[in-house]
Design a protein around this motif. Structure first.
Motif, mmCIF file in Angstrom:
data_model
loop_
_atom_site.group_PDB
_atom_site.id
_atom_site.type_symbol
_atom_site.label_atom_id
_atom_site.label_comp_id
_atom_site.label_asym_id
_atom_site.label_seq_id
_atom_site.Cartn_x
_atom_site.Cartn_y
_atom_site.Cartn_z
ATOM 1 N N ILE A 8 86.851 -41.524 62.159
ATOM 2 C CA ILE A 8 85.672 -41.319 63.006
ATOM 3 C C ILE A 8 84.490 -40.888 62.138
ATOM 4 O O ILE A 8 83.390 -41.402 62.261
ATOM 5 N N CYS A 9 84.728 -39.941 61.227
ATOM 6 C CA CYS A 9 83.661 -39.451 60.348
ATOM 7 C C CYS A 9 83.133 -40.591 59.486
ATOM 8 O O CYS A 9 81.934 -40.737 59.311
ATOM 9 N N LEU A 10 84.022 -41.430 58.965
ATOM 10 C CA LEU A 10 83.586 -42.563 58.153
ATOM 11 C C LEU A 10 82.713 -43.506 58.975
ATOM 12 O O LEU A 10 81.714 -44.022 58.497
ATOM 13 N N MET A 11 83.085 -43.710 60.238
ATOM 14 C CA MET A 11 82.301 -44.606 61.094
ATOM 15 C C MET A 11 80.946 -43.980 61.428
ATOM 16 O O MET A 11 79.927 -44.645 61.397
ATOM 17 N N ILE A 12 80.919 -42.691 61.691
ATOM 18 C CA ILE A 12 79.672 -42.006 62.034
ATOM 19 C C ILE A 12 78.761 -41.889 60.818
ATOM 20 O O ILE A 12 77.567 -42.121 60.886
ATOM 21 N N CYS A 13 79.344 -41.513 59.678
ATOM 22 C CA CYS A 13 78.546 -41.288 58.472
ATOM 23 C C CYS A 13 78.074 -42.589 57.846
ATOM 24 O O CYS A 13 77.140 -42.581 57.050
ATOM 25 N N LYS A 32 86.289 -38.551 50.675
ATOM 26 C CA LYS A 32 86.310 -37.255 51.364
ATOM 27 C C LYS A 32 85.343 -36.268 50.691
ATOM 28 O O LYS A 32 84.603 -35.553 51.363
ATOM 29 N N THR A 33 85.332 -36.257 49.365
ATOM 30 C CA THR A 33 84.447 -35.357 48.617
ATOM 31 C C THR A 33 82.986 -35.689 48.885
ATOM 32 O O THR A 33 82.176 -34.798 49.161
ATOM 33 N N LEU A 34 82.640 -36.964 48.814
ATOM 34 C CA LEU A 34 81.244 -37.360 49.006
ATOM 35 C C LEU A 34 80.776 -37.165 50.440
ATOM 36 O O LEU A 34 79.623 -36.805 50.676
ATOM 37 N N ILE A 35 81.670 -37.340 51.390
ATOM 38 C CA ILE A 35 81.313 -37.103 52.795
ATOM 39 C C ILE A 35 80.984 -35.625 53.013
ATOM 40 O O ILE A 35 80.031 -35.285 53.704
ATOM 41 N N LYS A 36 81.767 -34.746 52.392
ATOM 42 C CA LYS A 36 81.509 -33.304 52.520
ATOM 43 C C LYS A 36 80.214 -32.896 51.838
ATOM 44 O O LYS A 36 79.479 -32.049 52.329
ATOM 45 N N LEU A 37 79.938 -33.495 50.672
ATOM 46 C CA LEU A 37 78.728 -33.131 49.930
ATOM 47 C C LEU A 37 77.456 -33.701 50.549
ATOM 48 O O LEU A 37 76.391 -33.092 50.458
ATOM 49 N N PRO A 39 76.776 -35.076 54.034
ATOM 50 C CA PRO A 39 77.072 -35.458 55.425
ATOM 51 C C PRO A 39 75.932 -36.284 56.024
ATOM 52 O O PRO A 39 74.766 -36.112 55.679
ATOM 53 N N ASN A 40 76.310 -37.203 56.891
ATOM 54 C CA ASN A 40 75.357 -38.043 57.625
ATOM 55 C C ASN A 40 74.494 -38.925 56.725
ATOM 56 O O ASN A 40 73.372 -39.260 57.082
ATOM 57 N N LYS A 41 74.994 -39.273 55.556
ATOM 58 C CA LYS A 41 74.266 -40.173 54.659
ATOM 59 C C LYS A 41 75.159 -41.345 54.305
ATOM 60 O O LYS A 41 76.370 -41.196 54.176
ATOM 61 N N VAL A 42 74.555 -42.483 54.133
ATOM 62 C CA VAL A 42 75.264 -43.643 53.607
ATOM 63 C C VAL A 42 75.165 -43.544 52.090
ATOM 64 O O VAL A 42 74.073 -43.593 51.531
ATOM 65 N N ILE A 43 76.284 -43.365 51.438
ATOM 66 C CA ILE A 43 76.309 -43.156 49.992
ATOM 67 C C ILE A 43 76.762 -44.429 49.299
ATOM 68 O O ILE A 43 77.764 -45.022 49.672
ATOM 69 N N GLU A 44 76.017 -44.809 48.282
ATOM 70 C CA GLU A 44 76.391 -45.962 47.470
ATOM 71 C C GLU A 44 76.561 -45.508 46.028
ATOM 72 O O GLU A 44 75.749 -44.749 45.514
ATOM 73 N N LEU A 45 77.635 -45.956 45.399
ATOM 74 C CA LEU A 45 77.868 -45.700 43.985
ATOM 75 C C LEU A 45 77.495 -46.953 43.220
ATOM 76 O O LEU A 45 78.026 -48.024 43.499
ATOM 77 N N SER A 46 76.571 -46.829 42.283
ATOM 78 C CA SER A 46 76.172 -47.949 41.438
ATOM 79 C C SER A 46 76.617 -47.667 40.019
ATOM 80 O O SER A 46 76.132 -46.722 39.388
ATOM 81 N N ASP A 47 77.552 -48.466 39.535
ATOM 82 C CA ASP A 47 78.054 -48.265 38.179
ATOM 83 C C ASP A 47 76.935 -48.409 37.166
ATOM 84 O O ASP A 47 76.094 -49.291 37.273
ATOM 85 N N MET A 48 76.942 -47.518 36.178
ATOM 86 C CA MET A 48 75.945 -47.544 35.114
ATOM 87 C C MET A 48 76.604 -48.067 33.841
ATOM 88 O O MET A 48 77.762 -47.751 33.563
ATOM 89 N N GLU A 49 75.866 -48.865 33.096
ATOM 90 C CA GLU A 49 76.368 -49.395 31.832
ATOM 91 C C GLU A 49 76.318 -48.307 30.767
ATOM 92 O O GLU A 49 75.298 -47.648 30.602
#
Length: 173
Positions: A8-13, A32-37, A39-49
């Motif tokens: 549910i949290c993944l769907m809401i966040c 889980k870590t990123l959701i806690k840090l 909350p309510n944001k769509v987080i994207e990880l972009s790999d860096m060279e």
């Protein structure tokens, strides 16, 4: 019930991670870590060279991976992934840095040894929060030792310190 709450949290966040190369169990810890840090944001990880020279500069960390954390075009910080050596085996961990390069969180993702698992304790890992650029990260001076992790505790301490120096170097280039 717990799985249902996380779903549910993944769907809401609206959480998004581009880290599919991690095993499912590790990905869950990252999510889980990123959701806690964040909350309510769509987080994207972009790999860096990282150049080979930069990725291997610090002897205490192996398999280094750095990702920028963003939400809707806003830079939030960085997620650094690395492995360090315990008594016999390597363990994998993640360090989250904010935009000012302060450590927000350290999480042990995979611990493979029979001994030293005490470093996975959240209360022990909290000692790193707020530290930056390798400052105040000396074992038994700034970071308390932990019984049962005679080799793993100094190893992760040096690894986190080296990741903080690495991310500072990346940021200045």
């Amino acid at each position: 019930m717990r799985k249902f709450v996380i779903v549910i949290c993944l769907m809401i966040c609206g959480f998004v991670v581009n880290a599919s190369q991690f095993p499912k169990s590790v990905q869950k810890k990252i999510d889980k870590t990123l959701i806690k840090l964040y909350p309510n944001k769509v987080i994207e990880l972009s790999d860096m060279e990282l150049s080979e020279e930069l990725a291997t500069r610090y002897a205490s960390i192996k398999k280094v991976k750095v990702s920028a954390l963003r939400s809707g075009g806003e830079e939030l910080g960085f997620a650094c992934f690395a492995s360090s050596k315990g008594k016999k085996d390597y363990f994998d961990y993640m360090v989250i840095f904010d935009k000012q390069l302060l450590i927000k969180k350290v999480v042990v993702l995979v611990y493979r040894s029979t001994y030293g698992g005490e470093i996975m304790s959240r209360s022990w890992l909290k000692q790193f929060i707020g530290k930056t650029r390798g400052e105040s990260m000396e074992m038994n001076k700034d970071i308390d030792g932990i019984s049962g992790a005679t080799l793993s505790a100094p190893s992760i301490t040096q690894g986190v310190k080296d990741l903080s120096l690495l991310i500072a170097e990346i940021q200045t280039n």
